[in-house]
Design a protein around this motif. Structure first.
Motif, PDB file in Angstrom:
ATOM      1  N   HIS A   1      -8.664   1.942   8.633  1.00  0.00           N
ATOM      2  CA  HIS A   1      -8.759   3.402   8.721  1.00  0.00           C
ATOM      3  C   HIS A   1      -7.523   3.987   9.410  1.00  0.00           C
ATOM      4  N   LEU A   2      -7.116   3.364  10.519  1.00  0.00           N
ATOM      5  CA  LEU A   2      -5.955   3.866  11.260  1.00  0.00           C
ATOM      6  C   LEU A   2      -4.655   3.738  10.463  1.00  0.00           C
ATOM      7  N   LYS A   3      -4.625   2.798   9.527  1.00  0.00           N
ATOM      8  CA  LYS A   3      -3.421   2.599   8.722  1.00  0.00           C
ATOM      9  C   LYS A   3      -3.521   3.230   7.327  1.00  0.00           C
ATOM     10  N   GLY A   4      -4.552   4.052   7.087  1.00  0.00           N
ATOM     11  CA  GLY A   4      -4.559   4.845   5.865  1.00  0.00           C
ATOM     12  C   GLY A   4      -5.530   4.489   4.770  1.00  0.00           C
ATOM     13  N   SER A   5      -6.604   3.759   5.079  1.00  0.00           N
ATOM     14  CA  SER A   5      -7.543   3.412   4.004  1.00  0.00           C
ATOM     15  C   SER A   5      -8.245   4.644   3.437  1.00  0.00           C
TER      16      SER A   5
ATOM     17  N   PRO B   1      -3.580  -1.549   5.653  1.00  0.00           N
ATOM     18  CA  PRO B   1      -4.860  -1.289   5.017  1.00  0.00           C
ATOM     19  C   PRO B   1      -5.077  -2.236   3.841  1.00  0.00           C
ATOM     20  N   ALA B   2      -6.265  -2.799   3.790  1.00  0.00           N
ATOM     21  CA  ALA B   2      -6.572  -3.808   2.769  1.00  0.00           C
ATOM     22  C   ALA B   2      -7.573  -3.280   1.754  1.00  0.00           C
ATOM     23  N   LEU B   3      -7.406  -3.754   0.541  1.00  0.00           N
ATOM     24  CA  LEU B   3      -8.365  -3.526  -0.542  1.00  0.00           C
ATOM     25  C   LEU B   3      -8.814  -4.892  -1.026  1.00  0.00           C
ATOM     26  N   GLU B   4      -9.977  -4.928  -1.613  1.00  0.00           N
ATOM     27  CA  GLU B   4     -10.414  -6.136  -2.296  1.00  0.00           C
ATOM     28  C   GLU B   4     -10.534  -5.781  -3.773  1.00  0.00           C
ATOM     29  N   LEU B   5      -9.954  -6.611  -4.609  1.00  0.00           N
ATOM     30  CA  LEU B   5     -10.036  -6.428  -6.055  1.00  0.00           C
ATOM     31  C   LEU B   5     -10.598  -7.704  -6.646  1.00  0.00           C
ATOM     32  N   ASN B   6     -11.814  -7.619  -7.186  1.00  0.00           N
ATOM     33  CA  ASN B   6     -12.496  -8.775  -7.781  1.00  0.00           C
ATOM     34  C   ASN B   6     -12.521  -9.979  -6.840  1.00  0.00           C
ATOM     35  N   GLY B   7     -12.750  -9.708  -5.554  1.00  0.00           N
ATOM     36  CA  GLY B   7     -12.880 -10.787  -4.579  1.00  0.00           C
ATOM     37  C   GLY B   7     -11.583 -11.218  -3.923  1.00  0.00           C
ATOM     38  N   ASP B   8     -10.448 -10.696  -4.385  1.00  0.00           N
ATOM     39  CA  ASP B   8      -9.150 -11.046  -3.804  1.00  0.00           C
ATOM     40  C   ASP B   8      -8.687  -9.938  -2.869  1.00  0.00           C
ATOM     41  N   ILE B   9      -8.241 -10.310  -1.665  1.00  0.00           N
ATOM     42  CA  ILE B   9      -7.739  -9.326  -0.708  1.00  0.00           C
ATOM     43  C   ILE B   9      -6.310  -8.950  -1.080  1.00  0.00           C
ATOM     44  N   LEU B  10      -6.060  -7.645  -1.160  1.00  0.00           N
ATOM     45  CA  LEU B  10      -4.714  -7.126  -1.405  1.00  0.00           C
ATOM     46  C   LEU B  10      -4.228  -6.525  -0.092  1.00  0.00           C
ATOM     47  N   PRO B  11      -3.177  -7.086   0.514  1.00  0.00           N
ATOM     48  CA  PRO B  11      -2.739  -6.650   1.841  1.00  0.00           C
ATOM     49  C   PRO B  11      -1.806  -5.441   1.813  1.00  0.00           C
ATOM     50  N   GLU B  12      -1.845  -4.684   2.912  1.00  0.00           N
ATOM     51  CA  GLU B  12      -0.895  -3.593   3.180  1.00  0.00           C
ATOM     52  C   GLU B  12      -0.668  -2.708   1.960  1.00  0.00           C
ATOM     53  N   VAL B  13      -1.759  -2.225   1.391  1.00  0.00           N
ATOM     54  CA  VAL B  13      -1.684  -1.411   0.182  1.00  0.00           C
ATOM     55  C   VAL B  13      -1.331   0.026   0.544  1.00  0.00           C
ATOM     56  N   THR B  14      -0.391   0.575  -0.191  1.00  0.00           N
ATOM     57  CA  THR B  14       0.000   1.976  -0.058  1.00  0.00           C
ATOM     58  C   THR B  14      -0.425   2.704  -1.331  1.00  0.00           C
ATOM     59  N   PRO B  15      -0.465   4.043  -1.309  1.00  0.00           N
ATOM     60  CA  PRO B  15      -0.781   4.763  -2.545  1.00  0.00           C
ATOM     61  C   PRO B  15       0.184   4.423  -3.688  1.00  0.00           C
ATOM     62  N   GLU B  16       1.442   4.178  -3.360  1.00  0.00           N
ATOM     63  CA  GLU B  16       2.423   3.811  -4.390  1.00  0.00           C
ATOM     64  C   GLU B  16       2.099   2.444  -4.987  1.00  0.00           C
TER      65      GLU B  16
END
Length: 183
Positions: free
Chosen positions: A95-99, A138-153
């Motif tokens: 949250h603090l890093k932009g989720s 900020p992290a996202l999970e896509l189909n069970g895989d963690i995607l690190p340091e995701v930005t809107p770009e």
């Protein structure tokens, strides 16, 4: 938009599979509710309200116990998923890093809210309390895989890869277009 599972009738084939599964657990209660819920989700893809009601009825336990258990564990899904299922971390570090901005961007680009599936069945979205990947925020999970340091770009590029069918898991497997056939 296809969305959350309706309260309507469960397809007969699903109902038969559920009854068969629950009968097995009715005679062996030591297996526990978690195992039942995991098997139902594995068979059906999610835990519908009807499936949870049937579970409570057949096992002779309160519906509140079934729902309480299922809602406590983030592994359980209460709605169908798209081919590409995003989970946005809402934990403090993310949250603090932009989720929040990532969640808004996903909602905008996909035209859905958490708990929904796009009309073409390609994408689904959930917001979760924490993915346990705080160092990668900020992290996202896509189909069970963690995607690190995701930005809107980065997110725009990820979505583009998904739309083109180029997004694969780290194991080189592409998510299936439809549910696997029963063997």
């Amino acid at each position: 938009m296809r969305g959350k599972e309706s309260l309507g009738k469960m397809p007969e084939e699903s109902k038969r599979r559920l009854e068969t599964l629950l009968e097995k657990y009715k005679t062996d209660r030591s297996a526990g509710l978690l195992g039942v819920l995991q098997e139902i989700q594995e068979q059906e893809g999610c835990l519908t309200q009807e499936a949870m009601r049937e579970t409570a009825r057949i096992l002779g336990i309160p519906l509140s116990s079934v729902y309480g258990t299922a809602s406590f564990y983030p592994q359980f899904q209460f709605h169908e998923k798209g081919r590409y299922h995003f989970r946005v971390c809402r934990g403090t570090a993310c949250h603090l890093k932009g989720s929040s901005a990532l969640l808004r961007e996903l909602e905008k680009q996909l035209g859905i809210l958490p708990g929904e599936v796009t009309s073409d069945g390609l994408f689904s979205l959930d917001a979760v309390p924490c993915l346990g990947a705080c160092a990668l925020s900020p992290a996202l999970e896509l189909n069970g895989d963690i995607l690190p340091e995701v930005t809107p770009e980065k997110l725009t590029g990820i979505l583009e890869e998904c739309r083109k069918g180029e997004r694969r898991s780290p194991h080189g497997q592409q998510p299936p277009l439809s549910e696997p056939e029963e063997i």
